[in-house]
Design an enzyme around this catalytic site. Structure first.
Site, mmCIF file in Angstrom:
data_model
loop_
_atom_site.group_PDB
_atom_site.id
_atom_site.type_symbol
_atom_site.label_atom_id
_atom_site.label_comp_id
_atom_site.label_asym_id
_atom_site.label_seq_id
_atom_site.Cartn_x
_atom_site.Cartn_y
_atom_site.Cartn_z
ATOM 1 N N ASP A 66 -1.684 6.016 -5.571
ATOM 2 C CA ASP A 66 -2.616 6.957 -5.682
ATOM 3 C C ASP A 66 -2.042 7.875 -6.709
ATOM 4 O OD1 ASP A 66 -4.264 5.931 -3.208
ATOM 5 O OD2 ASP A 66 -2.107 6.276 -2.590
ATOM 6 N N LYS A 85 -7.901 8.775 -7.892
ATOM 7 C CA LYS A 85 -8.632 9.915 -7.117
ATOM 8 C C LYS A 85 -9.164 11.146 -7.876
ATOM 9 C CE LYS A 85 -6.499 8.658 -2.852
ATOM 10 N NZ LYS A 85 -7.516 7.568 -2.146
ATOM 11 N N GLU A 129 -4.433 3.398 -8.042
ATOM 12 C CA GLU A 129 -5.825 4.262 -7.486
ATOM 13 C C GLU A 129 -5.901 5.916 -7.982
ATOM 14 O OE1 GLU A 129 -6.541 4.298 -3.131
ATOM 15 O OE2 GLU A 129 -8.190 5.475 -3.480
ATOM 16 N N GLU A 163 0.321 -0.614 -4.683
ATOM 17 C CA GLU A 163 -0.787 0.126 -4.878
ATOM 18 C C GLU A 163 -0.227 1.411 -4.760
ATOM 19 O OE1 GLU A 163 -4.141 2.834 -3.071
ATOM 20 O OE2 GLU A 163 -2.144 2.434 -2.455
ATOM 21 N N HIS A 197 -0.977 10.492 -2.627
ATOM 22 C CA HIS A 197 -2.059 10.215 -2.097
ATOM 23 C C HIS A 197 -3.040 11.344 -1.993
ATOM 24 C CE1 HIS A 197 -5.052 9.642 1.065
ATOM 25 N NE2 HIS A 197 -5.288 8.287 0.771
ATOM 26 N N HIS A 239 0.670 -1.246 0.134
ATOM 27 C CA HIS A 239 0.019 -0.066 0.071
ATOM 28 C C HIS A 239 1.154 1.321 0.050
ATOM 29 C CE1 HIS A 239 -3.184 2.683 2.424
ATOM 30 N NE2 HIS A 239 -3.457 2.335 1.240
ATOM 31 N N ARG A 240 0.855 1.926 -0.900
ATOM 32 C CA ARG A 240 1.841 3.227 -1.211
ATOM 33 C C ARG A 240 3.196 2.849 -1.031
ATOM 34 N NH1 ARG A 240 -1.516 7.114 3.038
ATOM 35 N NH2 ARG A 240 -3.428 6.328 2.824
ATOM 36 N N ASP A 287 0.010 -2.171 4.496
ATOM 37 C CA ASP A 287 1.108 -1.274 4.982
ATOM 38 C C ASP A 287 2.455 -1.896 5.654
ATOM 39 O OD1 ASP A 287 -0.283 1.272 4.566
ATOM 40 O OD2 ASP A 287 -1.212 0.976 6.511
#
Ligand code: G3P
Ligand code: MG
Length: 249
Positions: A36, A110, A108, A34, A49, A7-8, A236
């Protein structure tokens, strides 16, 4: 075994959504990343993010109101630890260049602070141009953005992100996960972990829908999702997840 999706990037070991964080995740042999994505004023796709740079850089203001040159001039590492001072915001191209060893690349998208959804189609185009489309899954809390990806390329694997605050979606999906997925041509659900049960995963799988919950940081939740047959875990704690899923130290 679920795929381990960082995640990130490996955001406990390096500043989130930077090249350093994705390289750390590669060192751990994760299955996927992953990130953003946002779009700058001059139309470049960048990995971050928040829609503003304030929390993760030494600058202030919205990404959609800054040029690529302006956001690149900022330090996205010093806030995390002094040794990361000087980390830049990654362009999406740089991120895709790191993805060769991966099984899955979760971008992802946004919606921009100005309401634009232009980044959706642009992500799909870039993934195609850079040869990573086959690994790409695009997730979003915003169904319009996912549908814009499909409009750009009907083969895009789109994944709907949802959490308890989206009561309407939660209800509709709980009532009929297969029907909701079919209505929007979803490849996967990316539910907040508390929304997941063994029955839900079974029902999704029976309908051919992939389930990748987030954000799975505790060993008991990792064990549970392995037992229940989740397809991926977005975490994470990539090192812990690799240890539990694959027995790596
Ligand atoms: O993709 C899962 C997760 O990243 C969704 O929430 O706010 O961390 O982007 P957020
Ligand atoms: Mg995210």
């Amino acid at each position: 075994m679920p795929l381990v999706i960082a995640h990130r990037g490996a955001n406990r070991l390096a500043p989130e959504n930077t090249v350093a964080a994705f390289k750390k995740a590669l060192e751990l042999n994760v299955d996927g990343f992953e990130n953003d994505v946002h779009q700058t004023l001059d139309g470049r796709l960048v990995v971050c993010h928040d829609d503003a740079v304030d929390r993760t850089s030494n600058g202030t203001g919205l990404i959609c109101e800054k040029t690529f040159e302006e956001v690149r001039a900022l330090d996205f590492g010093g806030w995390f630890a002094p040794e990361f001072a000087g980390e830049k915001i990654p362009a999406l191209e740089e991120f895709f260049e790191l993805c060769g060893p991966l099984k899955v690349v979760n971008v992802e998208i946004k919606r921009a602070a100005d309401g634009s959804i232009a980044s959706a189609a642009a992500v799909v185009r870039m993934a195609r141009e850079m040869g990573v489309f086959d690994k790409l899954i695009v997730s979003s809390f915003d169904m319009d953005m996912l549908q814009a990806c499909l409009a750009e390329d009907a083969a895009t694997r789109i994944c709907f992100l949802y959490a308890p605050d989206n009561e309407e979606a939660c209800e509709a999906i709980e009532d009929d996960p297969a029907g909701f997925a079919k209505k929007y041509s979803l490849y996967a659900y990316h539910p907040f972990v508390m929304l997941v049960s063994e029955d839900y995963i079974e029902e999704c799988h029976a309908a051919g829908i992939v389930v990748n919950p987030w954000t799975i940081n505790q060993d008991h939740a990792m064990h549970m999702l392995c037992e229940w047959g989740a397809d991926g875990i977005i975490t994470d704690e990539s090192a812990l997840a690799m240890q539990l899923v694959y027995g790596q130290s």
